[in-house]
Write a protein that holds these residues in place. Structure first.
Motif, short mmCIF file in Angstrom:
data_model
loop_
_atom_site.label_atom_id
_atom_site.label_comp_id
_atom_site.label_asym_id
_atom_site.label_seq_id
_atom_site.Cartn_x
_atom_site.Cartn_y
_atom_site.Cartn_z
N ARG A 1 -14.20 21.86 3.63
CA ARG A 1 -13.41 20.63 3.49
C ARG A 1 -13.28 20.26 2.01
NH1 ARG A 1 -12.63 15.82 2.30
NH2 ARG A 1 -11.31 14.47 3.54
N GLU A 2 -14.40 20.35 1.27
CA GLU A 2 -14.34 20.01 -0.15
C GLU A 2 -13.37 20.93 -0.90
OE1 GLU A 2 -16.21 20.46 -4.39
OE2 GLU A 2 -17.33 21.33 -2.74
N TYR A 3 -13.41 22.21 -0.58
CA TYR A 3 -12.50 23.15 -1.22
C TYR A 3 -11.04 22.79 -0.92
CZ TYR A 3 -9.81 27.37 -2.01
OH TYR A 3 -8.84 28.25 -2.41
N TYR A 4 -10.74 22.55 0.37
CA TYR A 4 -9.36 22.19 0.73
C TYR A 4 -8.94 20.88 0.05
CZ TYR A 4 -8.45 25.67 4.38
OH TYR A 4 -8.20 26.82 5.06
N PHE B 1 0.20 23.47 4.47
CA PHE B 1 1.37 23.53 3.59
C PHE B 1 2.42 22.46 3.85
CE2 PHE B 1 -0.39 27.86 3.66
CZ PHE B 1 -0.75 27.93 2.32
N VAL B 2 2.39 21.82 5.01
CA VAL B 2 3.33 20.72 5.28
C VAL B 2 2.62 19.38 5.13
CG1 VAL B 2 4.88 19.68 6.97
CG2 VAL B 2 4.76 22.17 6.77
N LEU B 3 1.54 19.20 5.90
CA LEU B 3 0.80 17.94 5.83
C LEU B 3 -0.06 17.84 4.58
CD1 LEU B 3 -0.45 17.69 9.53
CD2 LEU B 3 1.58 16.64 8.52
N LYS B 4 -0.54 18.98 4.08
CA LYS B 4 -1.49 19.03 2.96
C LYS B 4 -2.69 18.12 3.26
CE LYS B 4 1.93 20.42 -0.38
NZ LYS B 4 2.59 20.19 -1.63
N ASP B 5 -3.24 18.31 4.46
CA ASP B 5 -4.29 17.46 5.00
C ASP B 5 -5.53 18.30 5.29
OD1 ASP B 5 -5.98 16.00 6.78
OD2 ASP B 5 -4.27 14.87 7.55
N ALA B 6 -6.60 18.08 4.52
CA ALA B 6 -7.83 18.86 4.67
C ALA B 6 -8.45 18.68 6.05
CB ALA B 6 -8.83 18.48 3.59
N ASP B 7 -8.46 17.45 6.55
CA ASP B 7 -9.08 17.21 7.87
C ASP B 7 -8.28 17.86 8.99
OD1 ASP B 7 -11.32 15.74 6.95
OD2 ASP B 7 -10.02 14.00 6.67
N ALA B 8 -6.96 17.83 8.89
CA ALA B 8 -6.12 18.49 9.91
C ALA B 8 -6.31 20.00 9.86
CB ALA B 8 -4.65 18.12 9.71
N ALA B 9 -6.44 20.57 8.67
CA ALA B 9 -6.68 22.01 8.55
C ALA B 9 -8.05 22.35 9.12
CB ALA B 9 -6.57 22.45 7.10
N LEU B 10 -9.04 21.55 8.81
CA LEU B 10 -10.40 21.79 9.29
C LEU B 10 -10.47 21.66 10.81
CD1 LEU B 10 -12.89 22.56 7.72
CD2 LEU B 10 -13.62 20.19 7.79
#
Length: 164
Positions: free
Chosen positions: A62-65, A28-37
Motif C-alpha cells: 500500500r505504501e509503495y502504491y 491507472f484510472v482511479l489511481k487509488d491505492a486502496d482500490a488496487a490493494l
C-alpha cells in the motif's frame, strides 16, 4: 488463411482476467491505492526485477502504491496490450507503455531526471492469482539498476516460497 485463435476463456481463466482488469482500473484510472490493494490477496508482494524493488505484505504494498507508484504515473500514460497468456493461476501480459516523461518516476527510473520527451517501452508482467485475488505482481524488464531503498524492504524470512 486466418490463423488467429479466438479468445475463449475457460471458467477458471475468467476470474483471472476480471481481477486483472479491476486491478489495472484501480491503478491507472482511479489511481487509488486502496482500490488496487482490494484486488490483491491478504499477503501480496510486488517484485520489479528491472529496478530491484520488492515489497511484501499489505502495508508495504500500500505504501509503495500510495506514496511512490501512483503519484508517479504520467498524466498522458497509455497502455497497449500486445498479448495475454492466461493459465489456471497466472496471467502474463506483454504491453507497450507510452508516456511523456515530464515527472519524476523514481519507482520506474531511479535517479533519472525527466527529460520531457516521449517514451515508449515494452513491459512484460507476470501475475499469480490466489483465491480470486492477486498474490503477486512481477514486472520483468531489461533495465539493469537497483533501487536499494525498496529492495531492502523484503526480508529473507518473508520471501515467498518457490512455486511447486
Amino acid at each position: 488463411m486466418n490463423r488467429t485463435t479466438p479468445n475463449v476463456l475457460t471458467p477458471d481463466q475468467q476470474p483471472l482476467l476480471a481481477a486483472w482488469q479491476r486491478h489495472t482500473y484501480a491503478e491507472f484510472v482511479l489511481k487509488d491505492a486502496d482500490a488496487a490493494l482490494a484486488t490483491m490477496s491478504e499477503n501480496p508482494y510486488l517484485l520489479m526485477i528491472a529496478t530491484g524493488m520488492a515489497c511484501v505484505g499489505r502495508a508495504a504494498v500500500r505504501e509503495y502504491y500510495a506514496d511512490h507508484f501512483l503519484p508517479a504515473i504520467p498524466p498522458d500514460l497509455e497502455l497497449q496490450s500486445l498479448s495475454q497468456t492466461i493459465g489456471s493461476d497466472r496471467l502474463v501480459e506483454e504491453m507497450v507503455v507510452r508516456f511523456t516523461h515530464t515527472i519524476e518516476m523514481d519507482c520506474s527510473f531511479p535517479r533519472c531526471a525527466p527529460p520531457g520527451g516521449e517514451q515508449s517501452l515494452l513491459s512484460p508482467l507476470s501475475l499469480a492469482l490466489k483465491t480470486a485475488k492477486w498474490r503477486t505482481s512481477i514486472s520483468i524488464g531489461t533495465k539493469r539498476h537497483c533501487c536499494p531503498r525498496w529492495a531492502s524492504s523484503i526480508i529473507r524470512s518473508q520471501q515467498p516460497a518457490p512455486a511447486a
